[in-house]
Design a protein around this motif. Structure first.
Motif, PDB file in Angstrom:
ATOM      1  N   UNK A   1      -7.822   1.429  -7.225  1.00 12.14           N
ATOM      2  CA  UNK A   1      -9.016   1.933  -7.735  1.00 12.14           C
ATOM      3  C   UNK A   1      -9.646   1.007  -8.670  1.00 12.14           C
ATOM      4  N   UNK A   2      -8.821   0.219  -9.517  1.00 15.74           N
ATOM      5  CA  UNK A   2      -9.460  -0.713 -10.405  1.00 15.74           C
ATOM      6  C   UNK A   2      -9.770  -1.956  -9.971  1.00 15.74           C
ATOM      7  N   UNK A   3      -9.482  -2.290  -8.690  1.00 18.14           N
ATOM      8  CA  UNK A   3      -9.934  -3.509  -7.912  1.00 18.14           C
ATOM      9  C   UNK A   3     -10.980  -3.169  -7.033  1.00 18.14           C
ATOM     10  N   UNK A   4     -11.373  -2.095  -6.618  1.00 20.63           N
ATOM     11  CA  UNK A   4     -12.333  -1.768  -5.241  1.00 20.63           C
ATOM     12  C   UNK A   4     -13.575  -1.227  -6.081  1.00 20.63           C
ATOM     13  N   UNK A   5     -14.778  -1.749  -5.799  1.00 22.69           N
ATOM     14  CA  UNK A   5     -15.944  -1.366  -6.042  1.00 22.69           C
ATOM     15  C   UNK A   5     -15.975   0.118  -5.672  1.00 22.69           C
ATOM     16  N   UNK A   6     -15.585   0.180  -4.244  1.00 23.25           N
ATOM     17  CA  UNK A   6     -15.784   1.545  -3.439  1.00 23.25           C
ATOM     18  C   UNK A   6     -15.311   2.617  -4.157  1.00 23.25           C
ATOM     19  N   UNK A   7     -14.551   2.644  -5.255  1.00 20.80           N
ATOM     20  CA  UNK A   7     -13.745   3.498  -5.998  1.00 20.80           C
ATOM     21  C   UNK A   7     -14.851   4.146  -7.375  1.00 20.80           C
ATOM     22  N   UNK A   8     -15.408   3.267  -7.705  1.00 24.33           N
ATOM     23  CA  UNK A   8     -16.111   3.707  -8.949  1.00 24.33           C
ATOM     24  C   UNK A   8     -17.042   4.707  -8.806  1.00 24.33           C
TER      25      UNK A   8
END
Length: 280
Positions: free
Chosen positions: A242-249
């Motif tokens: 989640x800290x690395x992927x824009x899709x998780x924000x």
């Protein structure tokens, strides 16, 4: 032939070939201006670095208050950031006794006098300073505020499924409304303006991770199925992703997994987060 002496030590002293001597002389004449230019540039760079260093030293006196010292970012569960020295004091035996001992600070305690042979259910209570309202609401709120003040770019918050049901059994433990306060902190984070990912995990299991197909949902829908648990290791992996992927924000999701041996182990976390459409 003064410049020749710069290169002459590179040759064995027995070399006396006139043609070689002439070659060294011409090479020295060609390279000498370049060496002088290089030395001039190095001198200028050294002077520039010294000026920058002086400027930063002077600026730090005026602007150091804008940047929190590292020890100020250590967070206490119940208050705003406290200095490291104070945290050390909190770790003394006397302090631990005040908050309920080594492992009893943030878990419910069973009231004495319960006799399982007589039937009924035990009653629980929380030590002072360890009530869910203090830990899961006030503590998390203070951490979110401190993170925002420090310029944190993203927060990943792990919560629990079941928050949509006010009558969930967890809320009845000590009449402390555990999930209610967790949900309140999640809402506060969602309204804070900080990019976030809220992960509401199912029942946690101490099992090997990375070998199951992960499932995401919303509004406790997964609790109505047979897939309501997840390995702690898988929760940790989802947090890292989640800290690395824009899709998780700016997303909130329920998280569980299929039983081991069924489905395909999740590897594409970008696709996993893309399934989520809920912000809270």
């Amino acid at each position: 032939m003064a410049t020749t002496t710069f290169f002459r030590p590179l040759l064995p002293p027995t070399v006396t070939n006139p043609e070689l001597e002439l070659y060294i002389h011409r090479l020295s004449q060609f390279l000498a201006p370049h060496f002088r230019l290089l030395l001039r540039h190095l001198s200028n760079c050294a002077r520039l670095f010294w000026m920058i260093g002086e400027s930063l030293t002077e600026s730090s006196k005026n602007y150091s208050s804008l940047f929190p010292a590292p020890q100020q970012l250590n967070l206490s569960p119940y208050s705003l950031p406290v200095p490291v020295e104070e945290q050390v004091k909190l770790c003394t035996r006397k302090s631990k006794e005040k908050i309920g001992g080594e492992d009893e600070a943030v878990v419910p305690q069973m009231k004495p006098g319960f006799d399982p042979s007589k039937g009924g259910r035990p009653e629980f209570y929380f030590d002072e300073g360890a009530y869910p309202e203090q830990v899961d609401w006030i503590g998390q709120k203070n951490q979110i505020d401190a993170a925002k003040a420090a310029g944190v770019k993203q927060i990943v918050l792990v919560g629990s499924m079941g928050g949509t049901n006010i009558n969930h059994p967890l809320n009845n433990i000590g009449n402390a409304n555990i999930l209610v306060w967790k949900r309140k902190a999640e809402q506060y984070l969602a309204d804070s303006g900080i990019p976030y990912t809220i992960i509401r995990a199912g029942g946690l299991q101490d099992k090997e991770g990375d070998i199951r197909e992960l499932l995401v949902g919303k509004d406790d829908e997964l609790l109505e199925t047979e897939t309501r648990t997840i390995a702690r290791a898988d929760v940790a992996e989802v947090c890292i992703q989640a800290l690395q992927l824009e899709e998780a924000r700016f997303k909130a999701l329920d998280l569980a997994s299929k039983p081991e041996g069924t489905g395909t182990p999740t590897k594409d976390f970008k696709a996993l987060f893309a399934q989520v459409t809920t912000r809270f």
